[in-house]
Enzyme design. Sequence first.
Site, PDB file in Angstrom:
ATOM      1  N   ALA A 227      86.490  85.921  75.750  1.00  0.00           N
ATOM      2  CA  ALA A 227      86.298  84.678  76.183  1.00  0.00           C
ATOM      3  C   ALA A 227      86.640  83.671  75.270  1.00  0.00           C
ATOM      4  CB  ALA A 227      84.946  84.420  76.552  1.00  0.00           C
TER       5      ALA A 227
ATOM      6  N   CYS B 252      73.482  87.745  76.111  1.00  0.00           N
ATOM      7  CA  CYS B 252      72.980  87.375  77.264  1.00  0.00           C
ATOM      8  C   CYS B 252      71.503  87.631  77.333  1.00  0.00           C
ATOM      9  CB  CYS B 252      73.642  87.718  78.527  1.00  0.00           C
ATOM     10  SG  CYS B 252      73.026  87.190  80.005  1.00  0.00           S
TER      11      CYS B 252
ATOM     12  N   ASP C  29      80.006  85.581  70.264  1.00  0.00           N
ATOM     13  CA  ASP C  29      78.950  86.634  70.048  1.00  0.00           C
ATOM     14  C   ASP C  29      78.718  87.001  68.563  1.00  0.00           C
ATOM     15  OD1 ASP C  29      78.403  86.259  72.727  1.00  0.00           O
ATOM     16  OD2 ASP C  29      79.182  88.406  73.118  1.00  0.00           O
TER      17      ASP C  29
ATOM     18  N   THR D 131      76.252  83.755  74.687  1.00  0.00           N
ATOM     19  CA  THR D 131      76.584  83.851  76.345  1.00  0.00           C
ATOM     20  C   THR D 131      78.001  83.039  76.359  1.00  0.00           C
ATOM     21  OG1 THR D 131      75.564  81.534  76.438  1.00  0.00           O
ATOM     22  CG2 THR D 131      73.956  83.291  76.600  1.00  0.00           C
ATOM     23  N   ALA D 132      78.560  83.263  77.364  1.00  0.00           N
ATOM     24  CA  ALA D 132      79.827  82.629  77.968  1.00  0.00           C
ATOM     25  C   ALA D 132      79.648  81.208  77.765  1.00  0.00           C
ATOM     26  CB  ALA D 132      80.197  82.951  79.226  1.00  0.00           C
ATOM     27  N   ALA D 133      78.486  80.524  78.055  1.00  0.00           N
ATOM     28  CA  ALA D 133      78.126  79.108  78.103  1.00  0.00           C
ATOM     29  C   ALA D 133      78.136  78.647  76.556  1.00  0.00           C
ATOM     30  CB  ALA D 133      76.926  78.530  78.712  1.00  0.00           C
TER      31      ALA D 133
ATOM     32  N   CYS E  31      71.428  79.883  80.618  1.00  0.00           N
ATOM     33  CA  CYS E  31      70.956  81.020  81.282  1.00  0.00           C
ATOM     34  C   CYS E  31      70.822  80.779  82.762  1.00  0.00           C
ATOM     35  CB  CYS E  31      69.948  81.602  80.763  1.00  0.00           C
ATOM     36  SG  CYS E  31      69.320  83.236  81.608  1.00  0.00           S
TER      37      CYS E  31
END
Lengths: 112, 440
Positions: free
Chosen positions: B50, B202, B341, B350-352, B384
């Site tokens: 990502a 995550c 990460d 996280t992707a956020a 999350c």
Amino acid sequence: MEGLSLGFYMMVGYAQTHWLVIALFILGAILLNAASVMKFGGLVKQSALKPTLMVGLAIAVVLFLAIPTLSGSSFAFMAYWLDWALLIFMAVGYAIALLLWVHPIVRLVKGV
Amino acid sequence: MSSLSALSGINRRKFLLGGAAAMAAVAGLGAIPARAEQSNAKIVITGAGAAGISIANRLAKALPNANITIIDRRETHYYWPGLTLVATGAWAKSKVLDRNASFMPSRVNWIKEMADVYEPDNKRVITDTGRVVEYDFLVVASGVEYNYDAIEGMDVNAIGQNGLASVYNSPDAAAKTWDAIRKYSVDGGNGIFTLPSTPIRCAGAPLKMTLLTLDRLQQNGGADKAQMSFYSALNGVFGLPWYNDFLLNRFAEHDMDVKFRHELSAVDIGARKATFTQEDGNQFTTEYDLLHVVPPMRAPRSVRESNLAWTEGNMAAGGWLAVDRDTLQHLTYPEVFGCGDVNGTPRGKTAATVKMSVPIVVQNLISVIAGEEPEATFDGYTSCPLLTRFGAAMLIEFDYDGNLTPTYSFIDPKKESWFAWIMKDQMLKPTYLQMLKGNV
């Protein structure tokens, strides 16, 4: 501003993900309206508006009742005002979009 | 005709630079220093996850003359945030698989090999085929390494069999995990969920797996025959106190046994026995019908064994990338940045976090290319969507310091809602794909 931009791209992404459904919906709307215009003339007929809106309202009610289950949830988990706002927005929004199909279908059925 | 003549008279470079400035504005970047715009710097990105792809897209738009290379062999793109839904039977595996080629900018040189050795003193990366790739600037975005080997007897090929489950390893493992959970949700028995002591990707996933398994037990009739346990190697189950208490209360409502400072150290897959090591070093072994393994995680070996890793502090053990937590610039090598990460920063894998940190990295990298100091700062944002059951979730967003930072102030992050479930189930993946393209 950042929230608005995120919301915009969220909707763009959603539309891209479901492009086939959206394309088929638009194609169906074009074909149905073309058929009713060619047969009876005029894009909108006042005499078909009332039944169109009645069907649209019925669709909105059905969607309101069905969307929580269709989305893997249930009314039991709708405890937040935002949930109800979203549900109403989705049910009414989809129903309004479906009027693009409903109106020509009503015209073709009623012959107006 | 005259306007065409005028157009043809425009200096091509100026035209490209003007276009780049417009694209950069669209990408959310500020004004780009001319020195950076005109730069033909060699920028290497390791990792096509990502962070890597998102950065490549933004840089390709912002720097028309830069020579951008991305190093990663993987052709398939995994949508990691969707794995919990695959592993609990809500999504098909196909929904988390995409092709990296679909998102790779056309003007980026994609080397389909893996970064094997970092030589930051020589400004070069050596791939696993021996190819030497030199750079002027480097972005490390190579993700995490799952250290299943730290659990004696663990075999990722056995996931899905004998009650062994693990959402993390891959989409395949997530699908097989659903096989194990589906059987458990009917048969019941002793179900154990684990949380390791290392930073993990995550951190909400082990909790979502637990809560959704509880829901599956209710749905499939196994609840009365099941005893669930959660063994955390930490002092809690979630980093924010309010949510930690919420989760412990939810576990208590289901009569779950919760233990702290218990780390999974061994598993006997055939005999269905798990061994935990306690804080004092004592071990105990227990039988299970379902064991959800969350592997210890660390930086990939290539980073861990390089001069780029932390050498002291609590991030050193995992060999995480030693970057400044605010600018995400490497602490020793100013031409190196980290994203995603692999970063040795608090919280947030996280992707956020990627979504919010990619623009920071790109902006600071452009500043450094221009010979300026990096000024954009990252607040540690992470998010999350905590799935509390099928059909309900909490949208938790917070920063390095644990302050709640909701994107939309009208969303209460402490309320379970169908709205948050819809966000997770329907909206976040389309948003993620926009992020990969450099739009979000």
